[in-house]
Design an enzyme around this catalytic site. Structure first.
Site, PDB file in Angstrom:
ATOM      1  N   GLN A 186      -4.730  -1.494   9.527  1.00 11.93           N
ATOM      2  CA  GLN A 186      -4.691  -2.823   8.920  1.00 11.93           C
ATOM      3  C   GLN A 186      -5.345  -3.850   9.848  1.00 11.93           C
ATOM      4  OE1 GLN A 186      -3.409  -3.557   5.739  1.00 11.93           O
ATOM      5  NE2 GLN A 186      -4.338  -5.557   6.132  1.00 11.93           N
TER       6      GLN A 186
ATOM      7  N   ASP B 134     -10.949   3.010   4.065  1.00  9.23           N
ATOM      8  CA  ASP B 134     -11.385   1.616   3.961  1.00  9.23           C
ATOM      9  C   ASP B 134     -12.910   1.520   3.854  1.00  9.23           C
ATOM     10  OD1 ASP B 134      -9.625  -0.445   3.713  1.00  9.23           O
ATOM     11  OD2 ASP B 134      -9.345  -0.796   5.862  1.00  9.23           O
TER      12      ASP B 134
ATOM     13  N   LYS C 200       0.839  -1.203   0.000  1.00  9.35           N
ATOM     14  CA  LYS C 200       0.000   0.000   0.000  1.00  9.35           C
ATOM     15  C   LYS C 200       0.875   1.255   0.000  1.00  9.35           C
ATOM     16  CE  LYS C 200      -3.906  -2.332   2.084  1.00  9.35           C
ATOM     17  NZ  LYS C 200      -4.558  -2.807   3.297  1.00  9.35           N
TER      18      LYS C 200
END
Ligand code: NDP
Length: 287
Positions: free
Chosen positions: A98, A121, A54
């Protein structure tokens, strides 16, 4: 008949190039590049790989990439304090924590602490609510990527029958909402669904997001359907090596479907590209 392969790698590369151009324009207009900060708690090797890729994709697109690595025994209060700091930082447009998080941390509480405007997200309840009500918000990356692939293959999907297999908050549920918003007629299937084969047989669009190798046999697929395989499963081979397979029996499905995504090289590359797109969108919305 053999299905047309949906090249997720190529579509993702095109999206990343589009985002990079958008980032350059944003930077010129606002005197700063959009910033994405990723937080990793613990030392799960798969998570570390995701976080690294990422960061790399972010820098390649011209964005500012921030990264925090916290020890596995981090207290929830300390993670919440970091999130409060990132929420308040004007240079940070996107915050991604994460998953999965270590046991002592309540992931729902962490997600709820992220400023919804920075929740790239798309998991914050505000963004979930906006998606379900068909309004503009940040949408989870994997289902967004799936919708782009479906639209590129099929164009307008209004009235199409869609079956989504899997109802996670990360993939299945937002996928069903996106397809509903695009006016498909959606069935959301899960482990308690009866006669999944009959549902799949009716579907013009099948999105499989389960995590069981080859659980959708090719003969279930309606001829000409668009098959999107989200599953990523590592299976052992007789020679001691292993390989990645999806949730759909690819070879058999390919001979019936109209379009199909391979695993790897289908949905996977779209996820990070959509994360970059979300970060740019978040930067614009905040600017
Ligand atoms: P979850 O484990 O959170 O959800 C799996 C879903 O599958 C559940 O809703 C479960 O139903 C359903 N399910 C389980 N068994 C069956 C069955 N026999 N028939 C029908 N449905 C069933 O997984 P995720 O949604 O997080 O991920 C799904 C897959 O996608 C995984 O392989 C994951 O690795 C992959 N993935 C890939 C990404 C990418 O970028 N390509 C990103 C995210 C995930 P129930 O709710 O009833 O338990």
């Amino acid at each position: 008949m053999s299905a047309q392969l949906i090249d997720g790698k190529a579509r993702a590369a095109a999206l990343r190039a589009e985002v990079a151009a958008g980032v350059a324009a944003f930077t010129a207009a606002h005197g700063r590049a959009p910033g994405l900060t990723v937080v990793l708690v613990g030392d799960d090797p798969a998570s570390a790989v995701y976080v690294a890729s990422k960061g790399k994709a972010c820098r390649e697109a011209g964005m500012v990439s921030g990264e925090y690595r916290l020890p596995a025994d981090t207290a929830e209060a300390d993670l919440l304090a970091l999130i409060a700091q990132l929420n308040a930082d004007p240079a940070v447009d996107g915050i991604l924590v994460q998953m999965p998080l270590p046991r002592q941390i309540d992931s729902d509480r962490v997600i709820a602490a992220i400023d919804p405007a920075k929740d790239v997200d798309g998991l914050h309840p505000v963004n979930t609510g906006l998606l379900v009500s068909g309004r503009q918000g940040l949408v989870p990356c994997t289902p967004s990527g799936c919708l782009l692939l479906i639209r590129e293959a099929m164009g307008d999907i209004a009235g199409a029958q869609a079956v989504v297999i899997g109802r996670s908050i990360l993939v299945g549920k937002p996928m069903a909402a996106l397809l509903t918003n695009a006016s498909a007629t959606v069935t959301l299937a899960h482990s308690r669904t009866r006669d999944l084969a009959a549902h799949v047989a009716r579907a013009d669009i099948v999105v499989a997001a389960v995590g069981i190798p080859n659980m959708v046999p090719g003969e279930w697929i309606k001829p000409g359907a668009c098959v999107i395989d989200v599953g990523i499963n590592r299976v052992a081979l007789p020679d001691g090596k292993s390989r990645l397979v999806g949730d759909v029996d690819f070879e058999a499905a390919r001979s019936r479907a109209g379009w199909i995504t391979p695993v790897p090289g289908g949905v996977g590359p779209m996820t990070i590209a959509c994360l970059l797109a979300n970060t740019l969108a978040a930067a614009h919305a905040r600017a």
